[in-house]
Design a protein around this motif. Structure first.
Motif, PDB file in Angstrom:
ATOM      1  N   ILE A 132      -5.230  -6.215   6.815  1.00 31.19           N
ATOM      2  CA  ILE A 132      -4.515  -5.234   7.641  1.00 31.19           C
ATOM      3  C   ILE A 132      -3.082  -5.083   7.156  1.00 31.19           C
ATOM      4  CG2 ILE A 132      -3.615  -4.763   9.950  1.00 31.19           C
ATOM      5  CD1 ILE A 132      -6.175  -6.204  11.007  1.00 31.19           C
ATOM      6  N   ILE A 133      -2.405  -6.202   6.965  1.00 32.31           N
ATOM      7  CA  ILE A 133      -1.017  -6.159   6.495  1.00 32.31           C
ATOM      8  C   ILE A 133      -0.944  -5.533   5.118  1.00 32.31           C
ATOM      9  CG2 ILE A 133       0.992  -7.575   5.885  1.00 32.31           C
ATOM     10  CD1 ILE A 133       0.398  -7.390   8.913  1.00 32.31           C
ATOM     11  N   ASP A 134      -1.839  -5.905   4.238  1.00 35.79           N
ATOM     12  CA  ASP A 134      -1.851  -5.369   2.872  1.00 35.79           C
ATOM     13  C   ASP A 134      -2.087  -3.863   2.864  1.00 35.79           C
ATOM     14  OD1 ASP A 134      -1.683  -5.800   0.049  1.00 35.79           O
ATOM     15  OD2 ASP A 134      -3.864  -5.548  -0.058  1.00 35.79           O
TER      16      ASP A 134
ATOM     17  N   GLY B 218       4.197  -0.812   3.219  1.00 33.58           N
ATOM     18  CA  GLY B 218       4.835   0.271   2.481  1.00 33.58           C
ATOM     19  C   GLY B 218       4.311   1.661   2.807  1.00 33.58           C
ATOM     20  N   LYS B 219       3.311   1.756   3.685  1.00 37.37           N
ATOM     21  CA  LYS B 219       2.704   3.047   4.002  1.00 37.37           C
ATOM     22  C   LYS B 219       2.897   3.440   5.458  1.00 37.37           C
ATOM     23  CE  LYS B 219      -0.920   1.992   0.728  1.00 37.37           C
ATOM     24  NZ  LYS B 219      -2.230   1.394   0.670  1.00 37.37           N
ATOM     25  N   ARG B 220       2.807   2.456   6.333  1.00 35.00           N
ATOM     26  CA  ARG B 220       2.863   2.728   7.766  1.00 35.00           C
ATOM     27  C   ARG B 220       3.683   1.656   8.467  1.00 35.00           C
ATOM     28  NH1 ARG B 220      -2.861   4.155   6.929  1.00 35.00           N
ATOM     29  NH2 ARG B 220      -2.944   6.404   7.198  1.00 35.00           N
ATOM     30  N   SER B 221       4.138   2.001   9.637  1.00 36.86           N
ATOM     31  CA  SER B 221       4.856   1.027  10.454  1.00 36.86           C
ATOM     32  C   SER B 221       3.861   0.127  11.166  1.00 36.86           C
ATOM     33  CB  SER B 221       5.709   1.735  11.500  1.00 36.86           C
ATOM     34  OG  SER B 221       6.678   2.532  10.879  1.00 36.86           O
ATOM     35  N   THR B 222       4.247  -1.110  11.342  1.00 36.15           N
ATOM     36  CA  THR B 222       3.427  -2.070  12.071  1.00 36.15           C
ATOM     37  C   THR B 222       4.341  -2.836  13.010  1.00 36.15           C
ATOM     38  OG1 THR B 222       1.995  -2.324  10.141  1.00 36.15           O
ATOM     39  CG2 THR B 222       1.839  -4.020  11.832  1.00 36.15           C
ATOM     40  N   ILE B 223       3.996  -2.872  14.272  1.00 33.16           N
ATOM     41  CA  ILE B 223       4.786  -3.617  15.248  1.00 33.16           C
ATOM     42  C   ILE B 223       4.079  -4.945  15.510  1.00 33.16           C
ATOM     43  CG2 ILE B 223       5.612  -3.690  17.622  1.00 33.16           C
ATOM     44  CD1 ILE B 223       5.821  -0.626  17.502  1.00 33.16           C
ATOM     45  N   ILE B 224       4.846  -6.012  15.339  1.00 32.32           N
ATOM     46  CA  ILE B 224       4.331  -7.347  15.607  1.00 32.32           C
ATOM     47  C   ILE B 224       5.215  -7.944  16.687  1.00 32.32           C
ATOM     48  CG2 ILE B 224       3.944  -9.654  14.668  1.00 32.32           C
ATOM     49  CD1 ILE B 224       3.581  -8.280  11.922  1.00 32.32           C
TER      50      ILE B 224
ATOM     51  N   ALA C 193       1.731 -14.860   1.201  1.00 34.93           N
ATOM     52  CA  ALA C 193       1.506 -13.431   0.957  1.00 34.93           C
ATOM     53  C   ALA C 193       1.775 -12.603   2.208  1.00 34.93           C
ATOM     54  CB  ALA C 193       0.080 -13.201   0.464  1.00 34.93           C
ATOM     55  N   ILE C 194       1.266 -13.046   3.325  1.00 34.28           N
ATOM     56  CA  ILE C 194       1.460 -12.315   4.584  1.00 34.28           C
ATOM     57  C   ILE C 194       2.932 -12.278   4.954  1.00 34.28           C
ATOM     58  CG2 ILE C 194       1.030 -12.354   7.070  1.00 34.28           C
ATOM     59  CD1 ILE C 194      -1.762 -13.504   6.401  1.00 34.28           C
ATOM     60  N   LEU C 195       3.585 -13.427   4.930  1.00 33.56           N
ATOM     61  CA  LEU C 195       4.986 -13.487   5.339  1.00 33.56           C
ATOM     62  C   LEU C 195       5.901 -12.740   4.371  1.00 33.56           C
ATOM     63  CD1 LEU C 195       5.196 -17.083   6.765  1.00 33.56           C
ATOM     64  CD2 LEU C 195       5.198 -14.933   8.001  1.00 33.56           C
TER      65      LEU C 195
END
Length: 64
Positions: free
Chosen positions: A3-5, A9-15, A37-39
């Protein structure tokens, strides 16, 4: 990780988390490479907002 990958760089993600960022690495899991990788993707471009103060829920419970 997928999901993160896919979103990086393409969409916003709110965590949203109650866990401090400093503890994320340990919580993500025992596989250090995946955690790295995730962090790296999350932390490298984040806009961090730390909220401080009383919980809104505490105020609601006092009124009841």
């Amino acid at each position: 990780m997928d999901i993160i990958d896919d979103r990086h760089g393409k969409r916003s993600t709110i965590i949203s988390s109650q866990i401090p960022v400093s503890a994320w690495y340990e919580i993500i899991g025992s596989e250090g490479t995946i955690a790295d990788a995730i962090l790296d993707q999350i932390v490298s471009s984040l806009h961090r907002i730390d909220l401080k103060g009383e919980s809104v829920r505490k105020g609601i419970l006092k009124k009841e």
